[in-house]
Write a protein that holds these residues in place. Structure first.
Motif, PDB file in Angstrom:
ATOM      1  N   VAL A 154       0.842  -1.192   0.000  1.00 49.29           N
ATOM      2  CA  VAL A 154       0.000   0.000   0.000  1.00 49.29           C
ATOM      3  C   VAL A 154       0.877   1.241   0.000  1.00 49.29           C
ATOM      4  CG1 VAL A 154      -0.191   0.066   2.531  1.00 49.29           C
ATOM      5  CG2 VAL A 154      -2.001   1.078   1.139  1.00 49.29           C
ATOM      6  N   GLY A 155       0.402   2.288  -0.633  1.00 50.52           N
ATOM      7  CA  GLY A 155       1.158   3.528  -0.649  1.00 50.52           C
ATOM      8  C   GLY A 155       0.284   4.721  -0.950  1.00 50.52           C
ATOM      9  N   TYR A 156       0.853   5.882  -0.732  1.00 48.47           N
ATOM     10  CA  TYR A 156       0.139   7.111  -1.061  1.00 48.47           C
ATOM     11  C   TYR A 156       1.123   8.196  -1.440  1.00 48.47           C
ATOM     12  CZ  TYR A 156       1.117  10.565   2.599  1.00 48.47           C
ATOM     13  OH  TYR A 156       1.718  11.519   3.382  1.00 48.47           O
ATOM     14  N   CYS A 157       0.634   9.161  -2.208  1.00 52.93           N
ATOM     15  CA  CYS A 157       1.336  10.411  -2.471  1.00 52.93           C
ATOM     16  C   CYS A 157       0.371  11.539  -2.162  1.00 52.93           C
ATOM     17  CB  CYS A 157       1.784  10.506  -3.930  1.00 52.93           C
ATOM     18  SG  CYS A 157       3.023   9.285  -4.422  1.00 52.93           S
ATOM     19  N   GLY A 158       0.873  12.623  -1.618  1.00 52.54           N
ATOM     20  CA  GLY A 158       0.017  13.734  -1.273  1.00 52.54           C
ATOM     21  C   GLY A 158       0.711  15.073  -1.422  1.00 52.54           C
ATOM     22  N   VAL A 159      -0.107  16.120  -1.567  1.00 53.01           N
ATOM     23  CA  VAL A 159       0.407  17.467  -1.767  1.00 53.01           C
ATOM     24  C   VAL A 159      -0.718  18.446  -1.431  1.00 53.01           C
ATOM     25  CG1 VAL A 159      -0.277  17.612  -4.199  1.00 53.01           C
ATOM     26  CG2 VAL A 159       1.721  18.906  -3.395  1.00 53.01           C
ATOM     27  N   ASP A 160      -0.376  19.689  -1.154  1.00 49.92           N
ATOM     28  CA  ASP A 160      -1.436  20.657  -0.865  1.00 49.92           C
ATOM     29  C   ASP A 160      -2.310  20.843  -2.106  1.00 49.92           C
ATOM     30  OD1 ASP A 160      -0.668  23.509  -2.196  1.00 49.92           O
ATOM     31  OD2 ASP A 160       1.135  22.437  -1.576  1.00 49.92           O
ATOM     32  N   THR A 161      -3.574  21.132  -1.886  1.00 54.11           N
ATOM     33  CA  THR A 161      -4.559  21.178  -2.963  1.00 54.11           C
ATOM     34  C   THR A 161      -4.163  22.137  -4.076  1.00 54.11           C
ATOM     35  OG1 THR A 161      -6.310  20.613  -1.395  1.00 54.11           O
ATOM     36  CG2 THR A 161      -7.000  21.587  -3.481  1.00 54.11           C
ATOM     37  N   GLU A 162      -3.563  23.250  -3.722  1.00 54.71           N
ATOM     38  CA  GLU A 162      -3.238  24.270  -4.725  1.00 54.71           C
ATOM     39  C   GLU A 162      -2.231  23.792  -5.762  1.00 54.71           C
ATOM     40  OE1 GLU A 162      -2.025  27.877  -2.881  1.00 54.71           O
ATOM     41  OE2 GLU A 162      -3.959  28.219  -1.905  1.00 54.71           O
ATOM     42  N   THR A 163      -1.356  22.870  -5.396  1.00 54.35           N
ATOM     43  CA  THR A 163      -0.336  22.402  -6.341  1.00 54.35           C
ATOM     44  C   THR A 163      -0.576  20.970  -6.803  1.00 54.35           C
ATOM     45  OG1 THR A 163       1.101  21.778  -4.492  1.00 54.35           O
ATOM     46  CG2 THR A 163       1.453  23.951  -5.474  1.00 54.35           C
ATOM     47  N   ALA A 164      -1.753  20.406  -6.492  1.00 51.33           N
ATOM     48  CA  ALA A 164      -2.026  19.005  -6.825  1.00 51.33           C
ATOM     49  C   ALA A 164      -1.904  18.728  -8.320  1.00 51.33           C
ATOM     50  CB  ALA A 164      -3.410  18.612  -6.327  1.00 51.33           C
ATOM     51  N   SER A 165      -2.390  19.638  -9.141  1.00 50.83           N
ATOM     52  CA  SER A 165      -2.358  19.386 -10.595  1.00 50.83           C
ATOM     53  C   SER A 165      -0.930  19.300 -11.116  1.00 50.83           C
ATOM     54  CB  SER A 165      -3.123  20.478 -11.341  1.00 50.83           C
ATOM     55  OG  SER A 165      -2.538  21.746 -11.116  1.00 50.83           O
ATOM     56  N   SER A 166       0.014  19.938 -10.433  1.00 53.15           N
ATOM     57  CA  SER A 166       1.398  19.949 -10.914  1.00 53.15           C
ATOM     58  C   SER A 166       2.146  18.656 -10.620  1.00 53.15           C
ATOM     59  CB  SER A 166       2.163  21.132 -10.311  1.00 53.15           C
ATOM     60  OG  SER A 166       2.387  20.933  -8.925  1.00 53.15           O
ATOM     61  N   VAL A 167       1.604  17.811  -9.736  1.00 54.42           N
ATOM     62  CA  VAL A 167       2.285  16.557  -9.421  1.00 54.42           C
ATOM     63  C   VAL A 167       1.507  15.321  -9.859  1.00 54.42           C
ATOM     64  CG1 VAL A 167       3.495  17.583  -7.456  1.00 54.42           C
ATOM     65  CG2 VAL A 167       1.352  16.366  -7.090  1.00 54.42           C
ATOM     66  N   ALA A 168       0.312  15.491 -10.375  1.00 57.06           N
ATOM     67  CA  ALA A 168      -0.531  14.340 -10.729  1.00 57.06           C
ATOM     68  C   ALA A 168       0.159  13.409 -11.725  1.00 57.06           C
ATOM     69  CB  ALA A 168      -1.873  14.811 -11.284  1.00 57.06           C
ATOM     70  N   ALA A 169       0.831  13.966 -12.730  1.00 54.75           N
ATOM     71  CA  ALA A 169       1.508  13.123 -13.726  1.00 54.75           C
ATOM     72  C   ALA A 169       2.656  12.346 -13.090  1.00 54.75           C
ATOM     73  CB  ALA A 169       2.016  13.980 -14.884  1.00 54.75           C
ATOM     74  N   ASP A 170       3.403  12.990 -12.203  1.00 58.46           N
ATOM     75  CA  ASP A 170       4.490  12.289 -11.513  1.00 58.46           C
ATOM     76  C   ASP A 170       3.952  11.157 -10.653  1.00 58.46           C
ATOM     77  OD1 ASP A 170       6.438  13.845 -12.635  1.00 58.46           O
ATOM     78  OD2 ASP A 170       6.977  14.920 -10.800  1.00 58.46           O
ATOM     79  N   VAL A 171       2.848  11.399  -9.955  1.00 59.04           N
ATOM     80  CA  VAL A 171       2.257  10.354  -9.123  1.00 59.04           C
ATOM     81  C   VAL A 171       1.850   9.160  -9.981  1.00 59.04           C
ATOM     82  CG1 VAL A 171       0.300   9.753  -7.642  1.00 59.04           C
ATOM     83  CG2 VAL A 171       1.515  11.917  -7.290  1.00 59.04           C
ATOM     84  N   ASN A 172       1.268   9.428 -11.132  1.00 59.00           N
ATOM     85  CA  ASN A 172       0.891   8.342 -12.035  1.00 59.00           C
ATOM     86  C   ASN A 172       2.131   7.544 -12.460  1.00 59.00           C
ATOM     87  OD1 ASN A 172      -1.259   7.002 -13.572  1.00 59.00           O
ATOM     88  ND2 ASN A 172      -0.153   7.763 -15.357  1.00 59.00           N
ATOM     89  N   THR A 173       3.216   8.246 -12.769  1.00 60.47           N
ATOM     90  CA  THR A 173       4.474   7.581 -13.131  1.00 60.47           C
ATOM     91  C   THR A 173       4.990   6.727 -11.980  1.00 60.47           C
ATOM     92  OG1 THR A 173       5.088   9.331 -14.687  1.00 60.47           O
ATOM     93  CG2 THR A 173       6.873   7.980 -13.808  1.00 60.47           C
ATOM     94  N   ILE A 174       4.949   7.259 -10.781  1.00 66.74           N
ATOM     95  CA  ILE A 174       5.408   6.528  -9.595  1.00 66.74           C
ATOM     96  C   ILE A 174       4.571   5.274  -9.382  1.00 66.74           C
ATOM     97  CG2 ILE A 174       5.581   6.624  -7.070  1.00 66.74           C
ATOM     98  CD1 ILE A 174       6.238   9.691  -7.513  1.00 66.74           C
ATOM     99  N   PHE A 175       3.253   5.433  -9.420  1.00 62.62           N
ATOM    100  CA  PHE A 175       2.381   4.277  -9.207  1.00 62.62           C
ATOM    101  C   PHE A 175       2.567   3.227 -10.304  1.00 62.62           C
ATOM    102  CE2 PHE A 175      -1.170   6.333  -6.401  1.00 62.62           C
ATOM    103  CZ  PHE A 175      -0.247   6.481  -5.377  1.00 62.62           C
ATOM    104  N   ASN A 176       2.763   3.669 -11.542  1.00 59.17           N
ATOM    105  CA  ASN A 176       2.976   2.712 -12.625  1.00 59.17           C
ATOM    106  C   ASN A 176       4.333   2.015 -12.533  1.00 59.17           C
ATOM    107  OD1 ASN A 176       0.496   2.932 -13.893  1.00 59.17           O
ATOM    108  ND2 ASN A 176       1.154   4.601 -15.217  1.00 59.17           N
ATOM    109  N   SER A 177       5.261   2.591 -11.764  1.00 56.59           N
ATOM    110  CA  SER A 177       6.583   1.981 -11.617  1.00 56.59           C
ATOM    111  C   SER A 177       6.604   0.824 -10.625  1.00 56.59           C
ATOM    112  CB  SER A 177       7.603   3.037 -11.160  1.00 56.59           C
ATOM    113  OG  SER A 177       7.514   3.273  -9.753  1.00 56.59           O
TER     114      SER A 177
END
Length: 200
Positions: free
Chosen positions: A172-195
């Motif tokens: 199990v895992g999670y990634c998180g960030v403040d709401t204001e910058t969430a859109s800027s990390v969404a692609a990275d999170v997808n890359t991390i989860f796919n890895s």
């Protein structure tokens, strides 16, 4: 469906996922981290990876570029006592949502840093049978407050969570960030989860 209900019923108790923030070191190139419980996760370029004692109780941690303040933590626990074969688990994870209650139990039920994921509210997990690892996972989004509850002035934040099971082990895992910058990390999170890889 029966296997889904059996799995859901066996996921009541969960051991700890410690989630603490540390100051990131200098950003590095992509780094693959491997754990003896049977999985690996890759921190993308620009993210700082931590494992072993530096991961403060988790299998892996990573922290995003300093201008985004994103963080991820990943944990596995063995010998759950699910009494299910890998074939049964795989069929269930790939087809039947485990439900937000099961996901939140495994992510939140133990030694989190106080205030780390306050007031967390999870969406229904969505099965991803075609995950790049070759093993199905489930993903969900959630909202939370970092640094304390909303009433205590915590920062409104967005998180993404991932969970799967194999060999009587939860991953199990999670990634998180403040709401204001969430859109800027969404692609990275997808890359991390796919890895994520299941290595045995």
């Amino acid at each position: 469906m029966l296997d889904g209900l059996r799995l859901w019923g066996r996921l009541g108790a969960a051991a700890g996922l410690a989630l603490a923030l540390v100051a990131p070191s200098e950003a590095r190139s992509a780094t693959r981290m491997v754990h003896e419980n049977g999985w690996a996760v890759t921190a993308p370029k620009g993210w700082d990876p931590y494992q072993g004692e530096a991961a403060m109780g988790a299998d892996f941690r990573m922290f995003g570029p300093r201008d985004r303040f994103a963080s991820c933590a990943f944990d596995s626990r063995t010998n759950l006592g699910l009494d299910m074969t890998n074939a049964q688990i795989k069929a269930t994870i790939g087809a039947v949502s485990l439900g937000s209650e099961v996901l939140s139990r495994f992510l939140l039920s133990s030694d989190l840093t106080p205030g780390e994921l306050s007031d967390a509210v999870f969406s229904e997990p969505t099965p991803q049978p075609d995950h790049a690892s070759g093993w199905p996972v489930q993903r969900a989004e959630f909202t939370y407050y970092d640094g304390g509850t909303k009433a205590a002035g915590g920062t409104a934040s967005k998180g993404w969570a991932i969970i799967t099971f194999k060999n009587d082990t939860v991953f199990v895992g999670y990634c998180g960030v403040d709401t204001e910058t969430a859109s800027s990390v969404a692609a990275d999170v997808n890359t991390i989860f796919n890895s994520i890889e299941l290595t045995r």
